[in-house]
Motif scaffolding. Sequence first.
Motif, PDB file in Angstrom:
ATOM      1  N   TYR A  81       0.589  26.856 -29.641  1.00 13.73           N
ATOM      2  CA  TYR A  81      -0.857  26.941 -29.437  1.00 13.73           C
ATOM      3  C   TYR A  81      -1.242  27.854 -28.274  1.00 13.73           C
ATOM      4  O   TYR A  81      -2.403  28.258 -28.167  1.00 13.73           O
ATOM      5  CB  TYR A  81      -1.444  25.542 -29.223  1.00 13.73           C
ATOM      6  N   ILE A  82      -0.300  28.184 -27.421  1.00  5.06           N
ATOM      7  CA  ILE A  82      -0.643  28.947 -26.218  1.00  5.06           C
ATOM      8  C   ILE A  82       0.221  30.196 -26.049  1.00  5.06           C
ATOM      9  O   ILE A  82       0.209  30.836 -25.008  1.00  5.06           O
ATOM     10  CB  ILE A  82      -0.550  28.017 -24.984  1.00  5.06           C
ATOM     11  N   THR A  83       0.927  30.582 -27.099  1.00 12.47           N
ATOM     12  CA  THR A  83       1.829  31.733 -27.020  1.00 12.47           C
ATOM     13  C   THR A  83       1.110  33.010 -26.595  1.00 12.47           C
ATOM     14  O   THR A  83       1.522  33.685 -25.648  1.00 12.47           O
ATOM     15  CB  THR A  83       2.517  31.974 -28.381  1.00 12.47           C
ATOM     16  N   THR A  84       0.048  33.370 -27.301  1.00 16.11           N
ATOM     17  CA  THR A  84      -0.628  34.643 -27.031  1.00 16.11           C
ATOM     18  C   THR A  84      -1.216  34.703 -25.619  1.00 16.11           C
ATOM     19  O   THR A  84      -1.008  35.710 -24.919  1.00 16.11           O
ATOM     20  CB  THR A  84      -1.715  34.912 -28.095  1.00 16.11           C
ATOM     21  N   PRO A  85      -1.937  33.667 -25.135  1.00 12.72           N
ATOM     22  CA  PRO A  85      -2.442  33.738 -23.755  1.00 12.72           C
ATOM     23  C   PRO A  85      -1.342  33.924 -22.714  1.00 12.72           C
ATOM     24  O   PRO A  85      -1.528  34.658 -21.736  1.00 12.72           O
ATOM     25  CB  PRO A  85      -3.150  32.386 -23.570  1.00 12.72           C
ATOM     26  N   ILE A  86      -0.193  33.280 -22.924  1.00 12.51           N
ATOM     27  CA  ILE A  86       0.899  33.411 -21.954  1.00 12.51           C
ATOM     28  C   ILE A  86       1.464  34.826 -21.966  1.00 12.51           C
ATOM     29  O   ILE A  86       1.646  35.452 -20.914  1.00 12.51           O
ATOM     30  CB  ILE A  86       2.016  32.379 -22.236  1.00 12.51           C
ATOM     31  N   ILE A  87       1.755  35.351 -23.145  1.00 10.29           N
ATOM     32  CA  ILE A  87       2.317  36.704 -23.263  1.00 10.29           C
ATOM     33  C   ILE A  87       1.364  37.726 -22.636  1.00 10.29           C
ATOM     34  O   ILE A  87       1.776  38.597 -21.853  1.00 10.29           O
ATOM     35  CB  ILE A  87       2.573  37.068 -24.740  1.00 10.29           C
ATOM     36  N   MET A  88       0.073  37.613 -22.964  1.00  5.69           N
ATOM     37  CA  MET A  88      -0.887  38.585 -22.460  1.00  5.69           C
ATOM     38  C   MET A  88      -1.070  38.455 -20.944  1.00  5.69           C
ATOM     39  O   MET A  88      -1.243  39.459 -20.250  1.00  5.69           O
ATOM     40  CB  MET A  88      -2.233  38.436 -23.177  1.00  5.69           C
ATOM     41  N   ALA A  89      -1.032  37.233 -20.425  1.00  6.92           N
ATOM     42  CA  ALA A  89      -1.171  37.049 -18.978  1.00  6.92           C
ATOM     43  C   ALA A  89      -0.008  37.701 -18.232  1.00  6.92           C
ATOM     44  O   ALA A  89      -0.194  38.320 -17.181  1.00  6.92           O
ATOM     45  CB  ALA A  89      -1.249  35.564 -18.643  1.00  6.92           C
ATOM     46  N   LEU A  90       1.195  37.594 -18.780  1.00  5.00           N
ATOM     47  CA  LEU A  90       2.365  38.195 -18.149  1.00  5.00           C
ATOM     48  C   LEU A  90       2.210  39.711 -18.047  1.00  5.00           C
ATOM     49  O   LEU A  90       2.539  40.324 -17.029  1.00  5.00           O
ATOM     50  CB  LEU A  90       3.632  37.855 -18.934  1.00  5.00           C
ATOM     51  N   PHE A  91       1.690  40.324 -19.109  1.00  4.44           N
ATOM     52  CA  PHE A  91       1.520  41.784 -19.112  1.00  4.44           C
ATOM     53  C   PHE A  91       0.305  42.223 -18.293  1.00  4.44           C
ATOM     54  O   PHE A  91       0.393  43.123 -17.453  1.00  4.44           O
ATOM     55  CB  PHE A  91       1.387  42.293 -20.536  1.00  4.44           C
ATOM     56  N   GLU A  92      -0.828  41.596 -18.539  1.00  2.29           N
ATOM     57  CA  GLU A  92      -2.072  42.050 -17.918  1.00  2.29           C
ATOM     58  C   GLU A  92      -2.089  41.826 -16.407  1.00  2.29           C
ATOM     59  O   GLU A  92      -2.746  42.572 -15.676  1.00  2.29           O
ATOM     60  CB  GLU A  92      -3.264  41.353 -18.578  1.00  2.29           C
ATOM     61  N   ASN A  93      -1.380  40.806 -15.939  1.00  2.46           N
ATOM     62  CA  ASN A  93      -1.326  40.541 -14.498  1.00  2.46           C
ATOM     63  C   ASN A  93      -0.257  41.375 -13.791  1.00  2.46           C
ATOM     64  O   ASN A  93      -0.004  41.188 -12.603  1.00  2.46           O
ATOM     65  CB  ASN A  93      -1.086  39.050 -14.242  1.00  2.46           C
ATOM     66  N   ARG A  94       0.385  42.259 -14.556  1.00  2.00           N
ATOM     67  CA  ARG A  94       1.374  43.189 -13.988  1.00  2.00           C
ATOM     68  C   ARG A  94       2.507  42.454 -13.267  1.00  2.00           C
ATOM     69  O   ARG A  94       2.958  42.868 -12.202  1.00  2.00           O
ATOM     70  CB  ARG A  94       0.707  44.167 -13.016  1.00  2.00           C
ATOM     71  N   VAL A  95       2.946  41.353 -13.857  1.00  2.00           N
ATOM     72  CA  VAL A  95       4.070  40.620 -13.270  1.00  2.00           C
ATOM     73  C   VAL A  95       5.320  41.502 -13.356  1.00  2.00           C
ATOM     74  O   VAL A  95       5.618  42.053 -14.418  1.00  2.00           O
ATOM     75  CB  VAL A  95       4.307  39.298 -14.041  1.00  2.00           C
ATOM     76  N   PRO A  96       6.060  41.669 -12.252  1.00  4.65           N
ATOM     77  CA  PRO A  96       7.276  42.493 -12.307  1.00  4.65           C
ATOM     78  C   PRO A  96       8.324  41.811 -13.197  1.00  4.65           C
ATOM     79  O   PRO A  96       8.848  40.751 -12.842  1.00  4.65           O
ATOM     80  CB  PRO A  96       7.746  42.529 -10.843  1.00  4.65           C
TER      81      PRO A  96
END
Length: 296
Positions: free
Chosen positions: A140-155
Amino acid sequence: MREADAYKEKEMPSLGIPGNTIEVLQKHHFNIQKKYGQNFLVDTHVLEKIMEAAEVTGEDCVVEIGPGLGTMTQYLAERAKEVVAVEIDRNLIPILEETLADYHNITILNEDILKVDLNRLVEEKNGGKPVKIVANLPYYITTPIIMALFENRVPLKSITVMVQKEVADRMQVGPGTKDYGALSLAVQYYARPEIVAQVPPNCFIPRPGVGSAVIRLTRYEKPPVETGNEELMFALIRAAFNQRRKTLANAIANAAQLPFSREEVTAALEKMQLSLTVRGEALTLEQFAKLADFLK
């Protein structure tokens, strides 16, 4: 923040074996929470596949999202320099402290991954150097997690995750297919996707109603396309797929957050030598980048 205790004399049996998982669940009278999408992986072959795909070495710091009972965490801890396991369900923390007590290189965080400052965490745990993300993600939360990792520029070097098969398919498909959409384009802008394993429902306790897949997303050092306005490009992509049955010109012109008229969009499409009735699902990532540059 709680850290697992030092090694015990007796080693905890592998939770990748179904009987061991059932024993832990019964011992702690644990009630599986549907709201957290809890399906515990019980297949050692799949676990080995995930480890192989993630390419975890003794030099790596790994962030695991949703460790559950600690099944995959055990495998990661045996291979990585350090593992940070982020678990939202506080009822699982005492279980994790028990199942992971044999390992000295694990930090357990009882947090919502979407509220964790991952950039700060990476700085604290790995000196700001890229980490690897490994997870069995709740559907239920796959897409928000994946996008947050990319959009927040996590190294990060890579993301290796178990997700619903349908979502894994959407991440890697190209234009003209029914699964192609905003998620496909966003993932492919930031990373190279590769499905590495198909996982049937019988590999979990309890069994989910759909099949799963393990997908590895290898982060690009530099995106495969160039655009002068990344934010506008993604706004155009969202508009195109929010109304995917409409022509691209109409979908963008109808989008409240975008200031472009239908005439401006059609003029840009003409410059790109595209049909004025083209739909967003027909455009490549490179074409969306060009469209953003023409419209900006």
